[in-house]
Design a protein around this motif. Structure first.
Motif, PDB file in Angstrom:
ATOM      1  N   LEU A 142      58.221 -16.459  55.792  1.00  0.00           N
ATOM      2  CA  LEU A 142      56.844 -16.315  55.357  1.00  0.00           C
ATOM      3  C   LEU A 142      56.219 -15.125  56.075  1.00  0.00           C
ATOM      4  N   ASP A 143      55.480 -14.326  55.324  1.00  0.00           N
ATOM      5  CA  ASP A 143      54.719 -13.215  55.900  1.00  0.00           C
ATOM      6  C   ASP A 143      53.288 -13.712  56.026  1.00  0.00           C
ATOM      7  N   ASN A 144      53.041 -14.531  57.046  1.00  0.00           N
ATOM      8  CA  ASN A 144      51.770 -15.223  57.183  1.00  0.00           C
ATOM      9  C   ASN A 144      50.769 -14.543  58.099  1.00  0.00           C
ATOM     10  N   SER A 175      58.537 -14.376  45.740  1.00  0.00           N
ATOM     11  CA  SER A 175      58.529 -15.776  46.158  1.00  0.00           C
ATOM     12  C   SER A 175      57.325 -16.045  47.051  1.00  0.00           C
ATOM     13  N   VAL A 176      56.694 -17.195  46.825  1.00  0.00           N
ATOM     14  CA  VAL A 176      55.553 -17.630  47.629  1.00  0.00           C
ATOM     15  C   VAL A 176      55.840 -19.057  48.060  1.00  0.00           C
ATOM     16  N   LEU A 177      55.565 -19.355  49.321  1.00  0.00           N
ATOM     17  CA  LEU A 177      55.782 -20.692  49.856  1.00  0.00           C
ATOM     18  C   LEU A 177      54.565 -21.070  50.683  1.00  0.00           C
ATOM     19  N   ALA A 178      53.985 -22.212  50.387  1.00  0.00           N
ATOM     20  CA  ALA A 178      52.806 -22.702  51.112  1.00  0.00           C
ATOM     21  C   ALA A 178      51.660 -21.688  51.077  1.00  0.00           C
ATOM     22  N   GLY A 179      51.552 -20.951  49.977  1.00  0.00           N
ATOM     23  CA  GLY A 179      50.478 -19.981  49.822  1.00  0.00           C
ATOM     24  C   GLY A 179      50.709 -18.652  50.513  1.00  0.00           C
ATOM     25  N   HIS A 180      51.871 -18.472  51.107  1.00  0.00           N
ATOM     26  CA  HIS A 180      52.191 -17.230  51.813  1.00  0.00           C
ATOM     27  C   HIS A 180      53.346 -16.521  51.117  1.00  0.00           C
ATOM     28  N   PRO A 181      53.270 -15.194  51.023  1.00  0.00           N
ATOM     29  CA  PRO A 181      54.407 -14.465  50.441  1.00  0.00           C
ATOM     30  C   PRO A 181      55.618 -14.539  51.367  1.00  0.00           C
ATOM     31  N   ARG A 182      56.793 -14.552  50.747  1.00  0.00           N
ATOM     32  CA  ARG A 182      58.034 -14.473  51.509  1.00  0.00           C
ATOM     33  C   ARG A 182      58.548 -13.047  51.388  1.00  0.00           C
ATOM     34  N   ILE A 183      59.148 -12.566  52.454  1.00  0.00           N
ATOM     35  CA  ILE A 183      59.745 -11.232  52.433  1.00  0.00           C
ATOM     36  C   ILE A 183      61.219 -11.343  52.760  1.00  0.00           C
TER      37      ILE A 183
END
Length: 190
Positions: A142-144, A175-183
């Motif tokens: 996640l890129d949070n 891809s997005v997980l829990a409202g955060h973009p994945r990188i």
């Protein structure tokens, strides 16, 4: 505290970290990215654990475990990308044709968090992949930024933890997980 990271060959230790409290529960067992979705949906209750027990007897085993003494306290899933659903995932791009390995799940048991175990797991997964001959290893965290992440969805890891381990941003994903973009982050092992 000294954390030791070893290949996940002991099913009972994997069960202690990933398994359900109730044997009949349909928990993930870290299979959702490892096996085809049809099989993932067909495996129910105890059959999920039995499948993971077989993986623990395979060569290579399905990941690594972190130990505090003899107690298993964490897990990281790591395998050749070609053997995971990331090989066909349209949201996570392929950077090149290298036979990279994927690191997609980092889990620390409750009561053991905030002690650096996730860092040890990432380092252990990298060394495991290197020992198996992987030319590079990828992760899809996640890129949070500084935003809080629901612990249930933090299994993908956080960008800053992979940066600390030497991974660099290789590509954006959709891809997005829990409202955060994945990188897509990568570490060259050659």
């Amino acid at each position: 505290m000294t954390i030791d990271v070893r290949p996940a060959t002991d099913f009972e230790d994997v069960r202690a970290v990933l398994g359900p409290k109730s044997p009949g529960a349909n928990v993930c067992w870290c299979l959702s990215y490892r096996i085809p979705s049809k099989l993932n949906n067909e495996l129910r209750g105890p059959a999920r654990g039995a499948y993971v027990a077989e993986l623990c007897r395979a060569d290579p085993p399905p990941g690594v475990l972190a130990y505090d003494g003899d107690e298993p306290v964490g897990w990281a899933a790591v395998a050749p990308r070609a053997d995971t659903s990331f090989a066909r995932n349209r949201k996570v791009p392929h950077v090149d044709d290298l036979p990279v390995w994927s690191l997609w799940c980092v889990r620390v048991r409750p009561g053991h968090r905030k002690q650096g175990i996730s860092h040890a797991l990432i380092a252990g997964a990298v060394e495991f992949a290197r020992a198996q001959g992987a030319p590079a290893i990828e992760a899809y965290p996640l890129d949070n930024g500084d935003a809080k992440v629901d612990l249930t969805m933090a299994y993908a890891g956080l960008r800053k933890n992979f940066e600390r381990a030497g991974f660099t941003h290789a590509a954006d994903t959709t891809s997005v997980l829990a409202g955060h973009p994945r990188i897509l982050m990568r570490l060259d092992l050659r």
